[in-house]
Structures are given as structure tokens and as C-alpha cells.
Design a protein around this motif. Structure first.
Motif, PDB file in Angstrom:
ATOM      1  N   PRO A  37      -6.176  10.653  -0.423  1.00  0.00           N
ATOM      2  CA  PRO A  37      -5.235   9.562  -0.684  1.00  0.00           C
ATOM      3  C   PRO A  37      -5.902   8.451  -1.490  1.00  0.00           C
ATOM      4  N   ILE A  38      -5.073   7.683  -2.195  1.00  0.00           N
ATOM      5  CA  ILE A  38      -5.566   6.649  -3.103  1.00  0.00           C
ATOM      6  C   ILE A  38      -5.429   5.275  -2.458  1.00  0.00           C
ATOM      7  N   SER A  39      -6.552   4.582  -2.302  1.00  0.00           N
ATOM      8  CA  SER A  39      -6.575   3.236  -1.735  1.00  0.00           C
ATOM      9  C   SER A  39      -6.496   2.201  -2.850  1.00  0.00           C
ATOM     10  N   GLU A  57      -4.694  -6.242  18.022  1.00  0.00           N
ATOM     11  CA  GLU A  57      -4.565  -4.859  18.472  1.00  0.00           C
ATOM     12  C   GLU A  57      -3.817  -4.119  17.373  1.00  0.00           C
ATOM     13  N   PRO A  58      -4.038  -2.810  17.220  1.00  0.00           N
ATOM     14  CA  PRO A  58      -3.358  -2.057  16.164  1.00  0.00           C
ATOM     15  C   PRO A  58      -1.839  -2.189  16.280  1.00  0.00           C
ATOM     16  N   ILE A  59      -1.182  -2.303  15.134  1.00  0.00           N
ATOM     17  CA  ILE A  59       0.271  -2.465  15.074  1.00  0.00           C
ATOM     18  C   ILE A  59       0.875  -1.181  14.522  1.00  0.00           C
ATOM     19  N   SER A  60       1.820  -0.595  15.240  1.00  0.00           N
ATOM     20  CA  SER A  60       2.463   0.647  14.795  1.00  0.00           C
ATOM     21  C   SER A  60       3.276   0.391  13.528  1.00  0.00           C
ATOM     22  N   VAL A  61       3.074   1.243  12.515  1.00  0.00           N
ATOM     23  CA  VAL A  61       3.749   1.083  11.229  1.00  0.00           C
ATOM     24  C   VAL A  61       4.149   2.435  10.663  1.00  0.00           C
ATOM     25  N   LEU A  62       5.063   2.387   9.722  1.00  0.00           N
ATOM     26  CA  LEU A  62       5.410   3.506   8.860  1.00  0.00           C
ATOM     27  C   LEU A  62       5.020   3.062   7.458  1.00  0.00           C
ATOM     28  N   ALA A  63       4.144   3.816   6.807  1.00  0.00           N
ATOM     29  CA  ALA A  63       3.606   3.370   5.514  1.00  0.00           C
ATOM     30  C   ALA A  63       3.692   4.475   4.466  1.00  0.00           C
ATOM     31  N   TRP A  64       3.938   4.059   3.221  1.00  0.00           N
ATOM     32  CA  TRP A  64       3.860   4.979   2.090  1.00  0.00           C
ATOM     33  C   TRP A  64       2.400   5.081   1.677  1.00  0.00           C
ATOM     34  N   VAL A  65       1.900   6.300   1.564  1.00  0.00           N
ATOM     35  CA  VAL A  65       0.534   6.550   1.120  1.00  0.00           C
ATOM     36  C   VAL A  65       0.605   7.411  -0.128  1.00  0.00           C
ATOM     37  N   THR A  72       3.750   9.964   0.359  1.00  0.00           N
ATOM     38  CA  THR A  72       4.293  10.436   1.616  1.00  0.00           C
ATOM     39  C   THR A  72       4.317   9.305   2.632  1.00  0.00           C
ATOM     40  N   HIS A  73       5.271   9.375   3.554  1.00  0.00           N
ATOM     41  CA  HIS A  73       5.338   8.437   4.669  1.00  0.00           C
ATOM     42  C   HIS A  73       4.389   8.907   5.759  1.00  0.00           C
ATOM     43  N   VAL A  74       3.644   7.976   6.349  1.00  0.00           N
ATOM     44  CA  VAL A  74       2.782   8.309   7.482  1.00  0.00           C
ATOM     45  C   VAL A  74       3.082   7.360   8.633  1.00  0.00           C
ATOM     46  N   ASP A  75       3.044   7.889   9.855  1.00  0.00           N
ATOM     47  CA  ASP A  75       3.095   7.064  11.062  1.00  0.00           C
ATOM     48  C   ASP A  75       1.660   6.665  11.344  1.00  0.00           C
ATOM     49  N   GLY A  76       1.405   5.380  11.397  1.00  0.00           N
ATOM     50  CA  GLY A  76       0.036   4.948  11.625  1.00  0.00           C
ATOM     51  C   GLY A  76      -0.033   3.580  12.256  1.00  0.00           C
ATOM     52  N   TRP A  99      -6.253   1.019   2.138  1.00  0.00           N
ATOM     53  CA  TRP A  99      -5.390  -0.121   1.802  1.00  0.00           C
ATOM     54  C   TRP A  99      -4.178   0.345   1.009  1.00  0.00           C
ATOM     55  N   VAL A 100      -2.990  -0.146   1.395  1.00  0.00           N
ATOM     56  CA  VAL A 100      -1.755   0.105   0.653  1.00  0.00           C
ATOM     57  C   VAL A 100      -1.088  -1.244   0.391  1.00  0.00           C
ATOM     58  N   TRP A 101      -0.156  -1.276  -0.540  1.00  0.00           N
ATOM     59  CA  TRP A 101       0.583  -2.492  -0.821  1.00  0.00           C
ATOM     60  C   TRP A 101       1.364  -2.930   0.412  1.00  0.00           C
ATOM     61  N   ALA A 102       1.437  -4.206   0.671  1.00  0.00           N
ATOM     62  CA  ALA A 102       2.169  -4.717   1.834  1.00  0.00           C
ATOM     63  C   ALA A 102       3.623  -4.278   1.812  1.00  0.00           C
ATOM     64  N   SER A 103       4.225  -4.198   0.645  1.00  0.00           N
ATOM     65  CA  SER A 103       5.626  -3.804   0.538  1.00  0.00           C
ATOM     66  C   SER A 103       5.844  -2.318   0.871  1.00  0.00           C
ATOM     67  N   ALA A 104       4.772  -1.548   0.996  1.00  0.00           N
ATOM     68  CA  ALA A 104       4.869  -0.127   1.325  1.00  0.00           C
ATOM     69  C   ALA A 104       4.774   0.129   2.824  1.00  0.00           C
ATOM     70  N   VAL A 105       4.762  -0.955   3.632  1.00  0.00           N
ATOM     71  CA  VAL A 105       4.563  -0.833   5.074  1.00  0.00           C
ATOM     72  C   VAL A 105       5.740  -1.446   5.821  1.00  0.00           C
ATOM     73  N   ASP A 106       6.259  -0.702   6.801  1.00  0.00           N
ATOM     74  CA  ASP A 106       7.305  -1.196   7.697  1.00  0.00           C
ATOM     75  C   ASP A 106       6.787  -1.147   9.119  1.00  0.00           C
ATOM     76  N   ARG A 107       6.950  -2.245   9.821  1.00  0.00           N
ATOM     77  CA  ARG A 107       6.530  -2.314  11.221  1.00  0.00           C
ATOM     78  C   ARG A 107       7.511  -1.522  12.074  1.00  0.00           C
TER      79      ARG A 107
END
Length: 108
Positions: A37-39, A57-65, A72-76, A99-107
């Protein structure tokens, strides 16, 4: 948000992440053809002038990588962020962090 219990093995080393060590992490490659994957670069995430906020503490997110040929979407988990980017950890044949763009992450 709490820790995503489905991925409880992901964040066991969360306390070991140093504030000055937010480089991409990849598991040992299973084979030479596995894509990496590309950071975002240091400059893209804000450079020296951009403070990094560490999650308590880690925050559950759905992120585009992004990979070289697909996204692809990842649960992380979000482990840290700047104004522009989020440091995300997920499991896929080993633990990945980048690292991914902030706009690519949903809490979640």
C-alpha cells in the motif's frame, strides 16, 4: 469510540508506538508479487510545521487505502493524525500501518 473488538489483536502494540516514529509498517511479504500500500509522504501529511495528535486509545475507522493499481476500504484503527492525514492500522495477512488523507477516513 472504543476499540473494535473484532480486531482486538491489531492494537496490542499501540502503547509501543513512539510519537516520532510514524513510518509505514508492513508485515513480511508472503511472496514477491504482494502489492504494497502507498503511504502519504512526510510533506503531504504536513511536514515539520504540522503537529501530530496521538489517540489516547485506537479509534475504529473505515479507511480508503491505495495500492499501486487499486484502492480498497479497510476496517482499522486511527492511531494518530494531523490536520491533513490519519495514521491508520489494519490487518491483512499481517499488521499494516500508514498515512492516508483525512478525507479518506470515516469513524465507525
Amino acid at each position: 469510540m472504543g476499540i473494535n473488538r473484532r480486531d482486538s489483536g491489531l492494537t496490542q502494540q499501540f502503547d509501543q508506538i513512539s510519537a516520532d516514529k510514524y513510518e509505514p509498517v508492513e508485515p513480511p511479504q508472503l511472496d514477491a508479487n504482494s502489492p504494497t500500500p502507498i503511504s502519504l509522504t512526510w510533506e503531504e501529511r504536513g511536514g515539520a510545521g504540522e503537529p501530530i495528535t496521538m489517540a489516547t486509545e485506537p479509534i475504529s475507522v473505515l479507511a480508503w487505502v491505495r495500492y499501486p493499481k487499486i484502492s480498497t476500504h479497510v476496517d482499522g484503527h486511527a492511531l494518530a493524525w494531523t490536520r491533513r492525514a490519519v495514521y491508520v492500522e489494519w490487518q491483512s495477512r499481517g499488521v499494516h500501518r500508514l498515512w492516508v488523507w483525512a478525507s479518506a477516513v470515516d469513524r465507525l
